[in-house]
Design a protein around this motif. Structure first.
Motif, mmCIF file in Angstrom:
data_model
loop_
_atom_site.group_PDB
_atom_site.id
_atom_site.type_symbol
_atom_site.label_atom_id
_atom_site.label_comp_id
_atom_site.label_asym_id
_atom_site.label_seq_id
_atom_site.Cartn_x
_atom_site.Cartn_y
_atom_site.Cartn_z
ATOM 1 N N ASN A 145 -6.523 9.924 -3.260
ATOM 2 C CA ASN A 145 -6.457 9.318 -1.929
ATOM 3 C C ASN A 145 -5.993 10.411 -0.970
ATOM 4 O O ASN A 145 -5.280 11.326 -1.388
ATOM 5 C CB ASN A 145 -5.432 8.170 -1.966
ATOM 6 N N ARG A 186 -7.715 0.856 -3.613
ATOM 7 C CA ARG A 186 -7.160 1.148 -2.282
ATOM 8 C C ARG A 186 -7.564 0.036 -1.305
ATOM 9 O O ARG A 186 -6.775 -0.415 -0.493
ATOM 10 C CB ARG A 186 -7.675 2.491 -1.735
ATOM 11 N N PHE A 240 -4.270 -2.159 -1.255
ATOM 12 C CA PHE A 240 -3.579 -1.562 -0.103
ATOM 13 C C PHE A 240 -4.291 -1.854 1.220
ATOM 14 O O PHE A 240 -3.987 -1.253 2.232
ATOM 15 C CB PHE A 240 -3.409 -0.050 -0.343
ATOM 16 N N HIS A 241 -5.253 -2.757 1.147
ATOM 17 C CA HIS A 241 -5.921 -3.273 2.349
ATOM 18 C C HIS A 241 -6.523 -2.190 3.236
ATOM 19 O O HIS A 241 -6.460 -2.268 4.462
ATOM 20 C CB HIS A 241 -4.961 -4.168 3.150
ATOM 21 N N GLU A 242 -7.081 -1.173 2.624
ATOM 22 C CA GLU A 242 -7.756 -0.132 3.395
ATOM 23 C C GLU A 242 -9.017 -0.704 4.036
ATOM 24 O O GLU A 242 -9.779 -1.413 3.375
ATOM 25 C CB GLU A 242 -8.151 1.023 2.466
#
Ligand code: PGA
Length: 228
Positions: free
Chosen positions: A68, A101, A105-107
């Motif tokens: 990332n 992600r 992690f709400h990307e």
């Protein structure tokens, strides 16, 4: 037709600590001496282990990538590591928009676009991940991704011909947008030593992105052997 290059990418996720990453990368040095030229291997260690892994693999053909990145080069972004920093230590690739992600992690697509641009602007090659959940019944088989290290934790198996069909669609879509840029498309989702060859046999599958099964030297070696 035999493929010119086969991409074997190992996403170590948050499975391996520092000592384990050091050990696996050192074990891969010996193994890499027998790698055929057509195998393009890369490992994606944790941010913490990346510098050590780059150092260990420096004299091998195995590349290292980031799991990332953040798109700004430097600044007040607590906890983030920039594409520029990864490039600086010798990383070649960066995963962008992995489903973990996106979902954990709400990307958003906007952030993913910024990361793509950030990586490209400094010469880190982005590996854009696209997929689908089972509910969406579109593609990347997010439902096929392992939930842990054990074999029993394996996700549902995605049929190789179905993966190939979707890869063909993705290839056509990207080609229509870029014209002269032939995309390299990897399959990811519970790939195991006994399934790797079947995926790699498909005409539109240029390689594989392996999570859990890439974190054990033996299963990774078996995957590479079966891919050759
Ligand atoms: P897995 O991970 O091989 O552990 O299912 C694949 C991925 O996250 O792309």
């Amino acid at each position: 037709m035999a493929k010119t290059n086969i991409y074997l990418f190992a996403n170590w996720k948050m499975y391996l600590g520092m000592a384990e990453s050091e050990k696996l990368s050192k074990d891969l040095v010996k193994f890499s001496k027998k790698l055929p030229k057509k195998i393009k291997m890369a490992v994606f260690p944790s941010a913490l282990s990346s510098t050590a892994v780059v150092k260990n693999l420096k004299k091998t053909p195995i590349a290292v990538g980031a799991q990332n990145i953040y798109f700004e080069d430097k600044g007040g972004f607590t906890g983030e590591v920039s594409a520029a920093m990864y490039k600086d230590i010798g990383s070649k690739y960066a995963l962008v928009g992995h489903s973990e992600r996106r979902h954990l992690f709400h990307e958003t697509n906007h952030e993913i676009r910024m990361k793509m641009e950030g990586a490209l602007s400094i010469g880190l090659m982005p590996v854009l991940c696209v997929g689908e959940t089972a509910q969406e019944s579109a593609y990347e088989p997010v439902w096929a991704i392992s939930k842990g290290l054990g074999v029993q934790e394996q996700g549902k198996h995605c049929d190789a011909t179905e993966a190939n069909r979707v890869h063909g669609f993705i290839k056509k879509t990207v080609l229509a947008l870029t014209k002269d840029l032939e995309p390299i498309i990897l399959f990811g989702g519970s790939v195991r030593p006994n399934t790797a060859a079947e995926y790699l046999k498909q005409s539109n599958i240029d390689g594989i992105l392996v999570g859990a099964a890439s974190t054990h030297l033996d299963s990774w070696k078996d995957i590479v052997h079966n891919a050759c």
